[in-house]
Write a protein that holds these residues in place. Structure first.
Motif, PDB file in Angstrom:
ATOM      1  N   CYS A  30      41.087  36.825  46.270  1.00  0.00           N
ATOM      2  CA  CYS A  30      39.810  37.466  46.327  1.00  0.00           C
ATOM      3  C   CYS A  30      39.374  38.592  47.189  1.00  0.00           C
ATOM      4  O   CYS A  30      39.974  38.485  48.254  1.00  0.00           O
ATOM      5  CB  CYS A  30      38.727  36.228  46.414  1.00  0.00           C
ATOM      6  SG  CYS A  30      38.806  35.082  45.147  1.00  0.00           S
ATOM      7  N   LEU A  31      38.567  39.494  46.607  1.00  0.00           N
ATOM      8  CA  LEU A  31      38.445  40.558  47.627  1.00  0.00           C
ATOM      9  C   LEU A  31      36.826  41.041  47.695  1.00  0.00           C
ATOM     10  O   LEU A  31      36.309  40.597  46.724  1.00  0.00           O
ATOM     11  CB  LEU A  31      39.312  41.883  47.188  1.00  0.00           C
ATOM     12  CG  LEU A  31      40.562  41.759  46.851  1.00  0.00           C
ATOM     13  CD1 LEU A  31      41.179  42.894  46.171  1.00  0.00           C
ATOM     14  CD2 LEU A  31      41.226  41.500  48.057  1.00  0.00           C
ATOM     15  N   GLU A  32      36.469  41.642  48.897  1.00  0.00           N
ATOM     16  CA  GLU A  32      34.926  41.859  49.236  1.00  0.00           C
ATOM     17  C   GLU A  32      35.160  43.480  49.282  1.00  0.00           C
ATOM     18  O   GLU A  32      35.790  44.091  50.021  1.00  0.00           O
ATOM     19  CB  GLU A  32      34.455  41.254  50.340  1.00  0.00           C
ATOM     20  CG  GLU A  32      33.223  41.272  50.913  1.00  0.00           C
ATOM     21  CD  GLU A  32      32.163  40.426  49.746  1.00  0.00           C
ATOM     22  OE1 GLU A  32      31.135  41.133  49.674  1.00  0.00           O
ATOM     23  OE2 GLU A  32      32.790  39.576  49.276  1.00  0.00           O
ATOM     24  N   GLU A  73      40.805  41.443  51.666  1.00  0.00           N
ATOM     25  CA  GLU A  73      40.773  39.928  51.427  1.00  0.00           C
ATOM     26  C   GLU A  73      40.016  38.983  52.181  1.00  0.00           C
ATOM     27  O   GLU A  73      39.640  39.078  53.213  1.00  0.00           O
ATOM     28  CB  GLU A  73      42.224  39.612  51.492  1.00  0.00           C
ATOM     29  CG  GLU A  73      42.638  38.224  50.957  1.00  0.00           C
ATOM     30  CD  GLU A  73      43.834  37.841  51.066  1.00  0.00           C
ATOM     31  OE1 GLU A  73      44.847  38.406  51.750  1.00  0.00           O
ATOM     32  OE2 GLU A  73      44.442  36.687  50.379  1.00  0.00           O
ATOM     33  N   VAL A  74      39.253  38.083  51.286  1.00  0.00           N
ATOM     34  CA  VAL A  74      38.357  37.126  51.774  1.00  0.00           C
ATOM     35  C   VAL A  74      38.852  35.940  51.027  1.00  0.00           C
ATOM     36  O   VAL A  74      39.243  35.823  49.885  1.00  0.00           O
ATOM     37  CB  VAL A  74      37.035  37.231  51.422  1.00  0.00           C
ATOM     38  CG1 VAL A  74      36.568  38.571  52.225  1.00  0.00           C
ATOM     39  CG2 VAL A  74      36.526  37.549  50.068  1.00  0.00           C
ATOM     40  N   PRO A 108      32.940  36.164  46.243  1.00  0.00           N
ATOM     41  CA  PRO A 108      33.538  37.424  46.466  1.00  0.00           C
ATOM     42  C   PRO A 108      33.240  38.622  45.243  1.00  0.00           C
ATOM     43  O   PRO A 108      32.820  38.061  44.402  1.00  0.00           O
ATOM     44  CB  PRO A 108      35.171  37.216  46.407  1.00  0.00           C
ATOM     45  CG  PRO A 108      35.001  35.798  46.390  1.00  0.00           C
ATOM     46  CD  PRO A 108      33.922  35.247  45.940  1.00  0.00           C
ATOM     47  N   ASP A 109      33.434  39.849  45.647  1.00  0.00           N
ATOM     48  CA  ASP A 109      33.198  40.917  44.709  1.00  0.00           C
ATOM     49  C   ASP A 109      34.143  40.891  43.373  1.00  0.00           C
ATOM     50  O   ASP A 109      33.602  40.856  42.416  1.00  0.00           O
ATOM     51  CB  ASP A 109      33.121  42.147  45.329  1.00  0.00           C
ATOM     52  CG  ASP A 109      32.212  42.268  46.362  1.00  0.00           C
ATOM     53  OD1 ASP A 109      30.889  41.968  46.045  1.00  0.00           O
ATOM     54  OD2 ASP A 109      32.118  43.076  47.466  1.00  0.00           O
ATOM     55  N   ALA A 157      35.498  41.484  38.407  1.00  0.00           N
ATOM     56  CA  ALA A 157      34.228  40.978  39.129  1.00  0.00           C
ATOM     57  C   ALA A 157      33.926  39.764  38.923  1.00  0.00           C
ATOM     58  O   ALA A 157      34.131  39.238  37.612  1.00  0.00           O
ATOM     59  CB  ALA A 157      32.961  41.952  38.860  1.00  0.00           C
ATOM     60  N   PHE A 158      33.245  38.897  39.563  1.00  0.00           N
ATOM     61  CA  PHE A 158      32.703  37.396  39.273  1.00  0.00           C
ATOM     62  C   PHE A 158      31.524  37.763  38.546  1.00  0.00           C
ATOM     63  O   PHE A 158      30.917  38.558  39.034  1.00  0.00           O
ATOM     64  CB  PHE A 158      32.656  36.743  40.580  1.00  0.00           C
ATOM     65  CG  PHE A 158      33.825  36.345  41.270  1.00  0.00           C
ATOM     66  CD1 PHE A 158      34.464  35.193  41.123  1.00  0.00           C
ATOM     67  CD2 PHE A 158      34.502  37.005  42.075  1.00  0.00           C
ATOM     68  CE1 PHE A 158      35.232  34.227  41.332  1.00  0.00           C
ATOM     69  CE2 PHE A 158      35.798  36.383  42.442  1.00  0.00           C
ATOM     70  CZ  PHE A 158      36.125  35.238  42.312  1.00  0.00           C
TER      71      PHE A 158
END
Length: 74
Positions: A8-10, A20-21, A29-30, A72-73
């Motif tokens: 997951c990335l922000e 990375e988050v 996350p984005d 995207a989420f």
């Protein structure tokens, strides 16, 4: 750190770079890395984002500049 499918990335404040988050946290996350582009360099869905070595922050293991697709989420 190496970005892999499932990470997951922000987005940064400017929105053009990612780091990375954790996927499991209070705020979603984005985007999530879902795979690599096809042979024509297209991601599976029109709204997917292509991430390159230059668009990812704090990554040292990307030698060769792979490209990933991120979604995207909702």
């Amino acid at each position: 750190m190496e970005i892999r499918v499932g990470d997951c990335l922000e987005a940064s404040d400017t929105g053009d770079r990612y780091e990375e988050v954790p996927c499991e946290r209070e705020v979603l996350p984005d985007v999530k890395v879902i795979g690599e582009p096809d042979l024509d360099n297209h991601c599976p869905r029109k709204g997917d984002t292509q991430l390159t070595e230059k668009s990812i922050l704090d990554v040292s293991g990307l030698g060769g500049g792979p490209v990933y697709c991120a979604r995207a989420f909702a």
